[in-house]
Design a protein around this motif. Structure first.
Motif, PDB file in Angstrom:
ATOM      1  N   PRO A 124       0.539  -1.277   0.212  1.00 35.22           N
ATOM      2  CA  PRO A 124      -0.148   0.045  -0.112  1.00 35.22           C
ATOM      3  C   PRO A 124       0.905   1.445  -0.116  1.00 35.22           C
ATOM      4  O   PRO A 124       0.377   2.396  -0.297  1.00 35.22           O
ATOM      5  N   VAL A 125       2.005   1.135   0.296  1.00 37.80           N
ATOM      6  CA  VAL A 125       2.913   2.432   0.374  1.00 37.80           C
ATOM      7  C   VAL A 125       3.398   2.565  -1.249  1.00 37.80           C
ATOM      8  O   VAL A 125       3.441   3.518  -1.611  1.00 37.80           O
ATOM      9  N   LEU A 126       3.949   1.455  -1.877  1.00 37.48           N
ATOM     10  CA  LEU A 126       4.476   1.619  -2.983  1.00 37.48           C
ATOM     11  C   LEU A 126       3.482   1.549  -4.299  1.00 37.48           C
ATOM     12  O   LEU A 126       3.960   1.786  -5.427  1.00 37.48           O
ATOM     13  N   GLY A 127       2.547   1.093  -4.238  1.00 33.78           N
ATOM     14  CA  GLY A 127       1.292   0.663  -5.194  1.00 33.78           C
ATOM     15  C   GLY A 127       1.092   1.872  -5.961  1.00 33.78           C
ATOM     16  O   GLY A 127       1.427   3.069  -5.511  1.00 33.78           O
ATOM     17  N   ARG A 128       0.349   1.688  -7.145  1.00 31.73           N
ATOM     18  CA  ARG A 128       0.055   2.719  -8.109  1.00 31.73           C
ATOM     19  C   ARG A 128      -0.898   3.841  -7.425  1.00 31.73           C
ATOM     20  O   ARG A 128      -0.667   5.134  -7.798  1.00 31.73           O
ATOM     21  N   ASN A 129      -1.624   3.511  -6.508  1.00 34.70           N
ATOM     22  CA  ASN A 129      -2.769   4.463  -5.645  1.00 34.70           C
ATOM     23  C   ASN A 129      -1.991   4.480  -4.154  1.00 34.70           C
ATOM     24  O   ASN A 129      -3.080   4.675  -3.531  1.00 34.70           O
ATOM     25  N   GLY A 130      -0.958   3.977  -4.026  1.00 32.23           N
ATOM     26  CA  GLY A 130      -0.367   4.093  -2.715  1.00 32.23           C
ATOM     27  C   GLY A 130       0.178   5.393  -2.225  1.00 32.23           C
ATOM     28  O   GLY A 130       0.004   6.496  -2.772  1.00 32.23           O
ATOM     29  N   GLU A 147       5.052   3.739 -12.038  1.00 36.14           N
ATOM     30  CA  GLU A 147       4.753   2.403 -12.252  1.00 36.14           C
ATOM     31  C   GLU A 147       5.920   1.463 -11.662  1.00 36.14           C
ATOM     32  O   GLU A 147       5.588   0.322 -10.966  1.00 36.14           O
ATOM     33  N   TRP A 148       7.313   1.926 -11.351  1.00 35.40           N
ATOM     34  CA  TRP A 148       8.267   0.900 -11.332  1.00 35.40           C
ATOM     35  C   TRP A 148       8.582   0.773  -9.646  1.00 35.40           C
ATOM     36  O   TRP A 148       9.362   0.129  -9.236  1.00 35.40           O
ATOM     37  N   MET A 231       7.208  -9.281  -4.139  1.00 34.09           N
ATOM     38  CA  MET A 231       7.405  -7.613  -4.635  1.00 34.09           C
ATOM     39  C   MET A 231       7.693  -7.505  -5.972  1.00 34.09           C
ATOM     40  O   MET A 231       7.718  -6.604  -6.493  1.00 34.09           O
ATOM     41  N   SER A 232       7.950  -8.821  -6.932  1.00 35.00           N
ATOM     42  CA  SER A 232       8.289  -8.532  -8.167  1.00 35.00           C
ATOM     43  C   SER A 232       7.107  -8.764  -8.956  1.00 35.00           C
ATOM     44  O   SER A 232       7.109  -8.796 -10.203  1.00 35.00           O
ATOM     45  N   GLY A 233       6.046  -9.538  -8.081  1.00 34.18           N
ATOM     46  CA  GLY A 233       4.746  -9.466  -8.956  1.00 34.18           C
ATOM     47  C   GLY A 233       4.846 -10.737 -10.147  1.00 34.18           C
ATOM     48  O   GLY A 233       4.255 -10.966 -10.827  1.00 34.18           O
TER      49      GLY A 233
END
Length: 283
Positions: A124-130, A147-148, A231-233
């Motif tokens: 939730p910190v690094l996400g697209r809407n984080g 995005e990265w 973390m790399s999806g």
């Protein structure tokens, strides 16, 4: 055999039995299975080199090993820098032993929770809407979410640094606390600057702690697969993740062969560290 020698053997016997049962026997079993044959349904005890040929003869495997070593080097460098300065601050800028212990325990508080929880807390910190993207958008620093930040090598390395920095802080802090403060006072009386004291006195004496922390961090990173996966999806790979996938497909001999190769690589790294730094006085 003298009585003293007999007593010494008796005293060493429990530890020897434990090491043989829980360390040497499993490693030997993995090595044996790595030479077996297999199909989709069962294993066949044998003595073949096919598993090693497949492991070492594929460019995909070499690329996976290279990716794993890349993670290990990056995480090691970051944890070494962060860990040293945290330990240095605790050892030399906190005056009372009580406060040193309190602050050190504060550093360990996140480790009272599961590794999985601490790792996924970055999503939730690094996400697209984080949190990070939302803050940068509100400040007008970016026009679109970055995005990265998540599901990338950056996220993998960041999570691993978060997970393993304490394993670098602890041995370095222990080493710095053992440094005789009179050496620093003598260097200062001789006219050495703070930078010279750091580079010529403190860092050389802290090398054993750095070496122990390096062994901890490198071995943990090389064996980590869940952080890479989450973390790399699923867009990146490591040797441990490759072995996990092989085991899920019941390809145990292939996974065992990769485990043996990975063990050899880690042992070579540890041997190289021990050749450079003598850590016996820290053990």
């Amino acid at each position: 055999m003298s009585l003293a020698a007999f007593v010494a053997y008796i005293q060493a016997a429990p530890l020897t039995i434990i090491l043989c049962a829980f360390l040497l026997a499993p490693v030997l079993m993995i090595a044996v299975v790595s030479f077996w044959d297999y199909d989709f349904a069962r294993l066949y005890p044998d003595l073949i080199l096919l598993n090693y040929e497949e492991a070492l003869g594929s460019w995909v495997t070499w690329r996976t090993y290279g990716n794993t070593i890349k993670y290990a080097v990056m995480v090691w460098a970051l944890t070494l820098v962060i860990g040293f300065w945290v330990a240095y601050y605790l050892a030399f800028h906190i005056r009372t032993t009580t406060m040193q212990m309190v602050l050190f325990l504060v550093c360990t508080v996140p480790f009272l929770t599961s590794n999985i929880i601490r790792m996924i807390s970055w999503i939730p910190v690094l996400g697209r809407n984080g949190l990070v993207n939302s803050t940068l958008l509100e400040m007008g620093l970016i026009q679109a979410p970055v995005e990265w930040l998540l599901y990338s090598d950056f996220a993998v390395v960041l999570a691993m640094v978060h997970l393993y920095t304490l394993f670098m802080v602890t041995p370095i802090f222990n080493t710095l606390m053992r440094i005789d403060r009179s050496l620093i006072e003598a260097a200062r009386d001789a006219g050495a600057t703070s930078l010279q004291i750091l580079t010529n006195v403190i860092i050389p004496l802290a090398k054993p702690g750095m070496a122990i922390g390096t062994i901890f961090v490198v071995t943990l990173v090389m064996a980590d697969f869940i952080t890479v996966l989450v973390m790399s999806g699923g867009q990146s790979a490591s040797v441990a993740l490759m072995m996990r996938n092989q085991m899920s497909l019941l390809q145990y001999p292939a996974a065992a062969a990769n485990a043996v190769v990975l063990l050899i690589i880690v042992l070579l790294m540890v041997a190289a560290i021990l050749r450079v730094v003598d850590i016996r006085k820290e053990l």
